[in-house]
Write a protein that holds these residues in place. Structure first.
Motif, PDB file in Angstrom:
ATOM      1  N   GLN A 277       0.916  -1.097  -0.007  1.00 37.61           N
ATOM      2  CA  GLN A 277       0.033   0.168   0.042  1.00 37.61           C
ATOM      3  C   GLN A 277       1.120   1.387  -0.058  1.00 37.61           C
TER       4      GLN A 277
ATOM      5  N   THR B  36       3.028  -6.879   4.965  1.00 29.64           N
ATOM      6  CA  THR B  36       2.393  -5.885   4.106  1.00 29.64           C
ATOM      7  C   THR B  36       3.664  -4.942   4.148  1.00 29.64           C
TER       8      THR B  36
ATOM      9  N   LEU C 252       4.530  -1.318   3.322  1.00 27.96           N
ATOM     10  CA  LEU C 252       3.497  -0.088   3.430  1.00 27.96           C
ATOM     11  C   LEU C 252       4.745   1.172   3.216  1.00 27.96           C
TER      12      LEU C 252
END
Lengths: 112, 113
Positions: free
Chosen positions: A11, A107, A109
């Motif tokens: 993300q 994840t 980020l």
């Protein structure tokens, strides 16, 4: 059996935005953890949960919050993201605190 | 608090050779130790563990040695293969302190064909 899943995979986030990283395990583990991994540093514990309904602060908790409403899910929230929170985040779980920890895929980020 | 360090940040070996990765810890109360393997873009993967009542444990092509006297842990990989190329790090647990864990920074193992 999936083990531990994390979402999203990656993300890019504007500074100041709120973001929740999701983590789900299907192993019925009591303990769950959130780590961040930065280049040149080992995994650093952000928050943990020994069992559903309880949470605790790790080594680097500032700017992050967690909840553990049930056994399977352990979301990590950044209330107002800052560039220093750019990192790879790993969720892990273990039968009990102190047992072998099994990690999710992470994840990535980026906070701009 | 606990500090965990690896002796070498990188290690390069020839395919078929044995690899040894070392880890030092500071807390004498540490009682559980794990070696993880992390491939690029993936999460850490459990390799082998050992408890403080043992000084050696063997798995498939891997051996972990624990020397509590000098607070040293090593991972030996026999007949290293290209698929062993990854970052390896140790995790040290203190179950006298609510299972608090500390992770080393990692040694990058490169296997040359």
């Amino acid at each position: 059996i999936a083990g531990i899943t994390q979402a999203p995979t990656s993300q890019i986030l504007a500074a100041g935005r709120r973001m929740t990283l999701r983590c789900t395990q299907d192993m019925r583990h009591n303990a769950m953890y959130w780590y961040r991994q930065d280049l040149g540093l080992g995994l650093r514990l952000i928050h943990y949960s020994n069992t559903a309904g309880t949470t605790g602060k790790g080594e680097v908790p500032d700017g992050y919050s967690v909840s553990r409403a049930n056994t399977d899910d352990f979301p990590l929230t950044l209330a107002s993201a800052v560039p220093s929170q750019t990192s790879v985040y790993f969720c892990a779980s273990s039968g009990q605190r102190g047992d072998t920890q099994y990690f999710g895929p992470g994840t990535r980020l980026t906070v701009l | 608090g606990e500090s965990v360090g690896l002796h070498l940040p990188t290690l390069s070996v020839q395919e078929g050779d044995n690899s040894i990765i070392n880890c030092a810890y500071s807390n004498s109360a540490s009682d559980y130790f794990i070696w993880y393997k992390q491939e690029s873009g993936k999460g850490p993967q459990f390799i082998i563990d050992i408890r403080s009542n043992m000084d050696k444990r063997q798995g498939q092509r891997v051996t972990v040695l624990l020397n509590k006297t000098v607070k040293h842990l090593s991972l030996q990989i026999a007949a290293t293969q290209p698929g062993d190329s990854a970052v390896y790090f140790c995790a040290v647990f203190d179950n006298t302190n609510a299972g608090k864990s500390t992770f080393g920074d990692g040694t990058t193992l490169t296997v040359k064909p």
